[in-house]
Structure formats: structure tokens, C-alpha cells
Design a protein around this motif. Structure first.
Motif, PDB file in Angstrom:
ATOM      1  N   GLN A 187       0.755  -1.244  -0.013  1.00 13.63           N
ATOM      2  CA  GLN A 187      -0.231  -0.042   0.051  1.00 13.63           C
ATOM      3  C   GLN A 187       0.879   1.329   0.061  1.00 13.63           C
ATOM      4  O   GLN A 187       0.657   2.229  -0.515  1.00 13.63           O
ATOM      5  CB  GLN A 187      -0.893   0.037   1.321  1.00 13.63           C
ATOM      6  CG  GLN A 187      -2.046  -1.281   1.208  1.00 13.63           C
ATOM      7  CD  GLN A 187      -2.809  -1.165   2.231  1.00 13.63           C
ATOM      8  OE1 GLN A 187      -2.929  -0.262   2.948  1.00 13.63           O
ATOM      9  NE2 GLN A 187      -3.759  -2.022   2.465  1.00 13.63           N
ATOM     10  N   SER A 225      -5.987   4.974  -0.738  1.00 14.89           N
ATOM     11  CA  SER A 225      -6.247   3.861  -1.662  1.00 14.89           C
ATOM     12  C   SER A 225      -6.499   4.260  -3.052  1.00 14.89           C
ATOM     13  O   SER A 225      -6.065   3.601  -4.206  1.00 14.89           O
ATOM     14  CB  SER A 225      -7.781   3.219  -1.280  1.00 14.89           C
ATOM     15  OG  SER A 225      -7.478   2.439   0.099  1.00 14.89           O
ATOM     16  N   GLN A 282      -1.678  -4.283  -4.348  1.00 18.26           N
ATOM     17  CA  GLN A 282      -2.897  -3.278  -4.152  1.00 18.26           C
ATOM     18  C   GLN A 282      -4.368  -3.989  -4.267  1.00 18.26           C
ATOM     19  O   GLN A 282      -5.012  -3.671  -3.417  1.00 18.26           O
ATOM     20  CB  GLN A 282      -2.916  -2.327  -5.270  1.00 18.26           C
ATOM     21  CG  GLN A 282      -1.639  -1.676  -5.571  1.00 18.26           C
ATOM     22  CD  GLN A 282      -0.834  -1.046  -4.448  1.00 18.26           C
ATOM     23  OE1 GLN A 282      -1.416  -0.550  -3.586  1.00 18.26           O
ATOM     24  NE2 GLN A 282       0.608  -1.407  -4.580  1.00 18.26           N
TER      25      GLN A 282
END
Length: 539
Positions: A339, A482, A536
Motif C-alpha cells: 500500500q 487507496s 494493491q
């Protein structure tokens, strides 16, 4: 040393060449050759005088391939020493190398800086620092390969080429369109993040003003700290879809309830921004908004000052647990590190415009050095902000897990200094957002219609789609961490890892210089980019 030539008009690579190659130019060329026969080039006594040398617009360099290229300008041209210095200020001339590095730093610094502390928390403090350093080195090398890509093409004038032109040269139209597609992904990802952040900043700015006017004080709760520098945990249950005001209590009356209803971070603010920004996207030119790009530098400078002051007041709160988490601290190494690498791919992303930034650098021989120093400055800035916020986050009483994808959300809306930072960033993003929309329009409409503004209807439909994407994400998934990591990993796979590596290997192969160590290393880079994208979806 280059000398002026007279070349027949049919061989000139230029439009309207009949006006550029005149009989006078032919006579001047004969005079130059006459002087050159009188004495050797080392004897300056009979060198051609200044009035014999044609002006820059009349000088062409002849190629053995039967074409000629016009020499652009001399010392009096409008080319700047580094990049955005159209006024030829003395400081730009005297400090060309510094200005070039600062231009790259200023271009690369963006909204990703707000998510670096969250990314370090996801990866773990030690692994987070290592990840920032390694990603800076990897992206720097790939950026270096792009910068050198135009130099590896022989017998072609690449002075005006951009990276999509290089992709087209090696991979045809497919390469050009693929590079354009992923460039659009990066721009659209940035615009969506901007819309989410503008909704956030506008919401907190309005709430600060409302609470100040009505003398409403936010009471202390179990999800925040006491003292002059309060830190809050907006989502103590770590549920990103919970109410953003869950950890705060207010003096409530009918007017406050009505304000909270019409001033909602996800239900109303994203739609209010449509009225402000959609008309601005339809302007034919974005030159007006380009005048406010200096606000980006001011905002980053203020953020660094804010981070330094907060860390000084809060102190450092660190405990080292290498693989096991505790109630208040995260381990030093976590499997969620992809991330952070996804965020860093976009944070260090400048690959699609580095050729443009560096082509007008006065000292071309220093390009690699300037690029390396610029990446060093960017990496140090990210490390400073990420490490200081993570280390200063008060644990206990709050867990490090409370660090938000936008670290400003960890400070209450009543914090005056954070209010100033949000106001700065809000105004800066509202001026940059139309510029990003202009870039999307220029790239897409230019390829589809051959015109940057084919008609108001086409432009308006494109802008509605762009704004609609931002509104939907701000309402249903306002997690900038995100969004940044997904868009960064997607565009990074193509523009950071795959294309630079493949282009370098193909250039070496055409020259017969490709060896297995180079092939192995660059294939490994491509696999790293693919693993970064896959990570991801699984982390």
C-alpha cells in the motif's frame, strides 16, 4: 563548431521553406566558404566577421541523409535555463542548476505528501523508511532511462519529441495510445484525489468558521487528546464508512443540526463544488490558473513548518516491535507494505513530462545530476513529513492505527494552524484542478479530433464525466490513500517500469549491445511493477 549552410528548399524539413532560404542566404554561405579557404580555422585573423554570419533564423544544419534542421535561436531566445522561467529573471540565469532541481521538486510534490505518514504506518516504521528509499532509487533510475531514451535514436531529430513519441517509435501506434491511456489514468487519479480533498478541506473550513461564529467548542472525548495541540482518531473502530464525527460531541440545537445536515462532507459538499469548478473546466485556455501554481510551493512549505511545530510540541512516541503489534503500536515490518509502494509510485511520478522539463535546461550535461538531486530533495521531503508525523503521533493514548490517509484529518477542525493549512490547500487545488482538466482535454481531444477544443458540447461532456468521477468517489469512497495507491500502481506499471525498461532493451538490441545482465535487471524491474500492482488488490 557548426557553420551555416545553404541547402536547396526541397531538402529543408520545415513548412513554408521558400521564405526561409533566400538568395541572400546563398550569397552569405558563399562568403563564409570564401573566408574558410583563406586561412586555417585556428587563425582568427581572417575569420568571418559578424555581419557575414546569417541570423539564427537563417541557419540550418545539413544532414547526410538529404535533410536539414533549422537551428533554434541563440542566446536571445526565450528558452529558459531550467523550466518555468518565462521572464528570464536574473536569478534563473545565475542559478540555473538550482532552479532546474527546484522545478522538478515543485512539479513532483503533490497530494501524495498527505498520505505518506499513513503509508509508513501500513508498512511499519522501519520497512516504511526502507521502502521510501528503495522506491526513490528505482523510480529515479527509470526516469533516467526515459531522459536518455531520445538520445538512443540515431539519424532522427528528436529535439521536439515527448515520451509518447518515443513509445510510438519503438512500439508503433499501440505504444503511443497505451502511453496516452496510462497518462490519462494518472491525471484522472489526481483529479479524483483533488475532488475528495477539496470536499474535505471545504467541509472543515466551513465547520471551523461556523463554530467560531457561534462560539461552539468541541468537547474532549475518549478518542482524542487533551492539551493545546489536540489529536483525534476520527474512526476509532477503523471503519472508513463510519460517521466522520463519531468521536466528537457538540453543543447541539436546531440551527446546528440544520447546518450539519446541509454541510456534510460526503452528502452535500462534493455537489457544491460542481457549481464552483465545472464552469472553470470549460475555459478554452488555462493560462489564468497557471499563475497560481506558486501556491503549491507555499502550501508544501507551510506543511513542513506545521509538521515541525506539531512534532516539537507533541514529542516523539515510539516503541519498536519488529513483527508483533501491540495495543498502541504497529510492528516494524508489515505485510501491508505494498500500500505504501503504490502511494510512492505516484508520489515519485514525473516520468511522462521529464523530457519536457529537462529539454530547456541550459546546462544539458548536468541533466542527470540535477535529476538525481531533485529526487533526493523529494525523497527527503517525503521522509521528513512521514517520519515526523508517525513518530509524533501520541501513542498512548491513541493507537498508531489511527493515522489517517490524510494526516490533517487527525487534527480537529478547531485547530487554527491546521485551518490555515486546509485553506491554503483548498485554494491551491481549486486553481490547479482546471489545469489538470485542461491537460486531460488537450491529450484526449487532440488525439481523437486533432483539435484541443473541437466544440463546446464535446468539451462539456468530457468535463461532466471528469467531475462525475470525482463526486462519486468523494461520496462513496473518500479514501485518498487507496485512490492514490491504485492509480499510482496502474500508471506506474506502464510509464515507470515497463516502457522505460523495454525501450532501453530494444535500443540496446538494435545496436547489438544487449547482454544478459542488462536483460535480467530490466526484466526484474518489469516484474516489480507488476507485483506492485497485484499487491494493491491482495493487501
Amino acid at each position: 563548431k557548426l557553420s551555416p549552410f545553404y541547402v536547396e528548399p526541397r531538402n529543408i524539413v520545415e513548412d513554408s521553406v521558400q521564405d526561409r532560404v533566400s538568395a541572400e542566404a546563398s550569397v552569405l554561405n558563399s562568403r563564409v566558404h570564401y573566408y574558410s579557404r583563406l586561412t586555417g580555422s585556428s587563425d582568427r585573423l581572417l575569420a568571418p566577421p559578424d555581419h557575414v554570419i546569417p541570423p539564427p533564423e537563417e541557419i540550418y544544419i545539413y544532414s547526410p541523409l538529404g535533410t536539414a534542421f533549422k537551428v533554434d535561436g541563440g542566446e536571445a531566445t526565450t528558452k529558459n535555463p531550467s523550466d518555468p522561467c518565462p521572464g528570464q529573471l536574473p536569478s534563473c540565469v545565475n542559478e540555473a542548476d538550482f532552479v532546474c532541481r527546484f522545478a522538478i521538486w515543485n512539479t513532483m510534490m503533490g497530494t501524495s505528501i498527505l498520505s505518506i505518514p499513513w503509508g509508513i504506518k501500513q508498512a511499519g516504521f522501519t520497512l516504511g523508511i526502507i521502502s521510501v528509499i528503495l522506491m526513490a532509487l528505482l523510480t529515479l533510475y527509470c526516469c533516467y532511462r526515459i531522459l536518455k531514451s531520445t538520445k538512443s535514436i540515431p539519424y532522427v531529430d528528436t529535439s521536439d519529441w515527448e515520451f509518447p513519441d518515443v513509445c510510438k517509435h519503438y512500439f508503433g501506434e499501440f505504444g503511443k495510445w497505451l502511453s496516452l491511456l496510462f497518462s490519462m489514468v494518472s491525471l484522472m487519479g489526481a483529479m479524483v484525489v483533488y475532488w475528495v480533498l477539496m470536499s474535505n478541506f471545504l467541509f472543515n473550513t466551513g465547520k471551523f468558521i461556523y463554530n467560531y461564529v457561534h462560539n461552539i467548542n468541541i468537547s474532549d472525548t475518549e478518542f482524542g487528546t487533551n492539551g493545546t495541540d489536540k489529536v483525534v482518531c476520527p474512526y476509532p473502530d477503523l471503519d472508513p464508512h463510519s460517521n466522520s464525527s463519531a468521536g466528537l460531541s457538540y453543543h447541539s440545537d436546531n440551527s446546528t443540526a440544520l447546518f450539519n445536515h446541509w454541510w456534510s462532507k460526503t452528502n452535500s459538499i462534493p455537489f457544491y463544488l460542481i457549481v464552483l469548478l465545472l464552469p472553470l473546466l470549460n475555459f478554452r485556455s488555462a493560462s489564468f490558473f497557471a499563475r497560481f501554481t506558486f501556491l503549491g510551493t507555499v502550501s508544501v512549505a507551510y506543511l513542513i513548518f506545521l509538521v515541525t511545530l506539531k512534532a516539537f510540541r507533541l514529542g516523539f512516541h515510539l516503541e519498536f516491535h519488529w513483527f508483533d503489534s501491540t495495543e498502541m503500536f504497529v510492528p516494524e515490518f508489515r505485510l501491508l507494505f505494498p500500500q505504501l509502494t503504490g502511494v510512492l509510485t505516484l508520489a515519485f511520478f514525473i516520468h511522462n513530462c521529464i523530457i519536457t522539463l529537462m529539454k530547456n535546461n541550459r546546462n544539458q550535461e548536468n541533466n542527470v545530476r540535477d535529476l538525481s538531486l531533485a529526487y533526493l530533495l523529494v525523497g527527503l521531503t517525503y521522509l521528513y513529513v512521514g517520519v515526523m508525523i508517525f513518530a509524533a503521533f501520541p501513542s498512548p493514548p491513541l493507537s498508531k492505527e489511527c493515522i489517517e490517509p490524510n494526516f490533517l484529518d487527525n487534527f480537529p477542525s478547531s485547530d487554527v494552524m491546521v485551518f490555515v493549512a486546509r485553506a491554503f490547500l483548498l485554494f491551491q487545488m481549486m486553481s490547479v484542478y482546471p489545469l489538470l482538466g485542461y491537460l486531460v482535454r488537450v491529450q484526449l481531444m487532440g488525439q481523437l479530433f486533432g483539435d484541443h477544443y473541437p466544440s463546446f458540447a464535446y468539451v462539456f461532456i468530457l468535463n461532466v464525466l471528469i467531475v462525475g468521477a470525482g463526486v462519486l468517489m468523494a461520496k462513496f469512497y473518500p479514501n485518498i490513500g487507496s485512490i492514490i495507491r491504485y492509480s499510482g500502481a496502474m500508471c506506474g506499471l506502464a510509464l515507470v517500469f515497463v516502457f522505460p525498461s523495454l525501450i532501453h532493451m530494444r535500443a540496446l538490441r538494435r545496436r547489438g549491445e544487449l547482454r544478459w545482465p542488462s536483460a535480467f535487471f530490466h526484466s526484474f524491474l518489469i516484474m516489480l511493477g507488476a507485483a506492485n500492482l497485484l499487491g494493491q488488490f491482495f493487501m
